[in-house]
Design a protein around this motif. Structure first.
Motif, short mmCIF file in Angstrom:
data_model
loop_
_atom_site.label_atom_id
_atom_site.label_comp_id
_atom_site.label_asym_id
_atom_site.label_seq_id
_atom_site.Cartn_x
_atom_site.Cartn_y
_atom_site.Cartn_z
N LEU A 115 35.33 22.49 -4.04
CA LEU A 115 34.56 22.00 -4.98
C LEU A 115 33.06 22.43 -4.97
CD1 LEU A 115 37.57 19.38 -6.17
CD2 LEU A 115 37.00 21.85 -5.98
N SER A 116 32.02 22.76 -4.09
CA SER A 116 31.22 21.97 -3.75
C SER A 116 29.56 22.69 -4.84
CB SER A 116 30.28 23.09 -2.89
OG SER A 116 30.89 21.83 -1.70
N PHE A 117 30.19 23.39 -5.77
CA PHE A 117 29.40 24.33 -6.72
C PHE A 117 30.11 23.65 -8.45
CE2 PHE A 117 28.77 26.78 -3.00
CZ PHE A 117 27.50 26.52 -2.88
N ASP A 118 30.72 23.10 -8.17
CA ASP A 118 31.54 22.77 -9.15
C ASP A 118 31.62 20.23 -9.61
OD1 ASP A 118 33.14 21.71 -12.06
OD2 ASP A 118 35.32 23.16 -11.02
N THR A 119 30.86 20.17 -10.88
CA THR A 119 30.25 18.77 -10.48
C THR A 119 31.45 18.03 -11.22
OG1 THR A 119 27.70 19.80 -11.13
CG2 THR A 119 28.29 17.24 -11.47
N ARG A 120 31.86 18.65 -12.37
CA ARG A 120 33.23 17.50 -12.96
C ARG A 120 34.06 17.98 -11.88
NH1 ARG A 120 33.46 13.99 -15.24
NH2 ARG A 120 31.69 14.37 -16.01
N ALA A 121 34.23 18.67 -11.37
CA ALA A 121 35.61 18.95 -10.09
C ALA A 121 35.29 18.25 -9.31
CB ALA A 121 36.12 20.03 -9.79
N THR A 122 34.05 17.99 -9.23
CA THR A 122 33.29 16.75 -8.07
C THR A 122 34.00 15.39 -8.18
OG1 THR A 122 32.50 18.75 -6.74
CG2 THR A 122 31.71 16.21 -6.03
N ILE A 123 33.36 15.29 -8.99
CA ILE A 123 33.81 13.87 -9.82
C ILE A 123 35.15 13.71 -10.04
CG2 ILE A 123 33.47 12.85 -12.17
CD1 ILE A 123 30.83 14.02 -12.18
N ASP A 124 36.32 14.39 -10.63
CA ASP A 124 37.63 14.27 -10.70
C ASP A 124 37.95 14.13 -9.86
OD1 ASP A 124 36.77 15.01 -13.23
OD2 ASP A 124 38.07 16.41 -13.65
N TYR A 125 38.06 14.69 -8.19
CA TYR A 125 37.92 14.33 -7.03
C TYR A 125 37.65 12.94 -6.36
CZ TYR A 125 40.24 16.60 -2.49
OH TYR A 125 40.67 16.55 -1.80
N ALA A 126 36.50 12.94 -6.42
CA ALA A 126 35.98 11.49 -5.68
C ALA A 126 36.65 10.36 -6.50
CB ALA A 126 34.41 11.83 -6.32
N ARG A 127 37.55 10.59 -8.23
CA ARG A 127 37.69 9.07 -8.58
C ARG A 127 38.88 9.05 -8.19
NH1 ARG A 127 35.79 11.02 -14.54
NH2 ARG A 127 33.55 10.03 -14.54
#
Length: 334
Positions: free
Chosen positions: A105-117
């Motif tokens: 997900l290194s190049f996907d801002t929204r997916a990174t946020i969702d995964y972190a949450r």
């Protein structure tokens, strides 16, 4: 005092491992994990119970209609296992643990946020407050943008795979909690591309990179913590003694513990304060500067590929465990 004891007086020592026994032995302030370390840890016998629990949890929560979708179940179990190991580590360290977002997900801002949450929610369910967790994110433009959002939500981030000054500047401007500049991998690149194999600590390009970032942050009043990472030898560690934090492998921790000599001077203690630049670094400038740095561009890409590879290896290991459990259950309950 041995050198490890001397180092603790100048920097916070962090264990770069997911091995509970190593953490118990060296008593670090914090610990960091990543997909490569989790893959190694998952093969240790002491984690069998956590793996079984993570797989059972993933089977109940994966949300797919097909109960035989082993890949989806293993992917969710890998996330749960990372949190389970992190929670175990936090019983041994007084500080924080770093847990990494899926590198795919290194190049996907929204997916990174969702995964972190989701990681933070799992830690919350395990009774771990978010203040004791750092979410590790690759220092791509998209990753840094995600970290800026997460930090505003009170989710603290560790920006990893950091090799260049422009990445460090962007992280500071995004208000991230901590960065992990990779010392040894910078040295690796210069050895492979310069024809030299004899860099001393005082001319080690990885050491010089971290010193430059550290001085920039401290002289301009940024709160972002600098944590040197990816060391190849104790000379690099000694040259950065005094850095906010240093994350060190068990092997190098042992070498420092066994050395009773005097610790090298390391970073200077005083830094002249300078005003911050009024202009912030935009996306176009960031991408241009990163592209202009061949070492940083190559090592960032390589680091993401390697983390993805180990994430996939971990998921394949979990799939094998899942299928083995099901075959055992079928044989026991025909």
């Amino acid at each position: 005092m041995n050198k490890l004891e001397q180092l603790r007086q100048r920097s916070q020592v962090v264990a770069d491992t997911g091995d509970i026994e190593a953490i118990r032995r060296y008593r670090p302030q914090d610990a960091t994990t990543n997909p490569s370390l989790l893959f190694k840890a998952a093969q240790l016998p002491q984690y069998r119970e956590l793996i079984a629990e993570s797989l059972a949890w993933a089977e109940r929560h994966h949300g797919h209609r097909d109960p035989h979708n082993h890949a989806a179940i293993a992917q969710l179990a890998a996330m749960k296992l990372a949190v389970a190991i992190g929670a175990e580590i936090l019983q041994l360290v007084p500080g924080v643990v770093s847990t990494e977002v899926d590198a795919r997900l290194s190049f996907d801002t929204r997916a990174t946020i969702d995964y972190a949450r989701r990681l933070i929610a799992l830690y919350d369910q395990a009774g771990v407050p978010r203040e004791r967790v750092l979410i590790k994110v690759a220092s791509t433009w998209e990753g840094i943008a995600a970290a800026a959002v997460l930090e505003r939500e009170g989710i603290h981030c560790n920006l990893t795979l950091l090799f260049s000054f422009c990445q460090a500047v962007a992280c500071a401007e995004a208000g991230v909690t901590l960065i992990s500049p990779f010392v040894g991998r910078i040295l690796d690149w210069h050895k492979a591309n310069s024809g030299r194999d004899d860099f001393g600590a005082e001319e080690d390009p990885g050491v010089l990179s971290v010193r430059n970032i550290y001085h920039y942050y401290k002289s301009r009043g940024y709160d972002t913590i600098v944590m040197g990472a990816s060391f190849r030898n104790t000379g690099e560690i000694e040259a950065l003694a005094g850095c906010d934090r240093l994350t060190i492998s068990p092997q190098l921790l042992q070498e420092l513990e066994e050395d009773t000599g005097s610790l090298a001077r390391g970073l200077p203690t005083g830094v002249d304060t300078q005003p911050r630049a009024a202009r912030t670094q935009g996306e176009a400038e960031f991408r241009y500067q990163l592209n202009s740095d061949a070492m940083a561009t190559e090592k960032l890409a390589e680091g993401i590929r390697n983390f993805v590879q180990d994430q996939e290896r971990l998921e394949l290991l979990l799939q094998g465990q899942l299928m083995g459990h099901r075959e055992t259950d079928a044989a026991t309950n025909p």
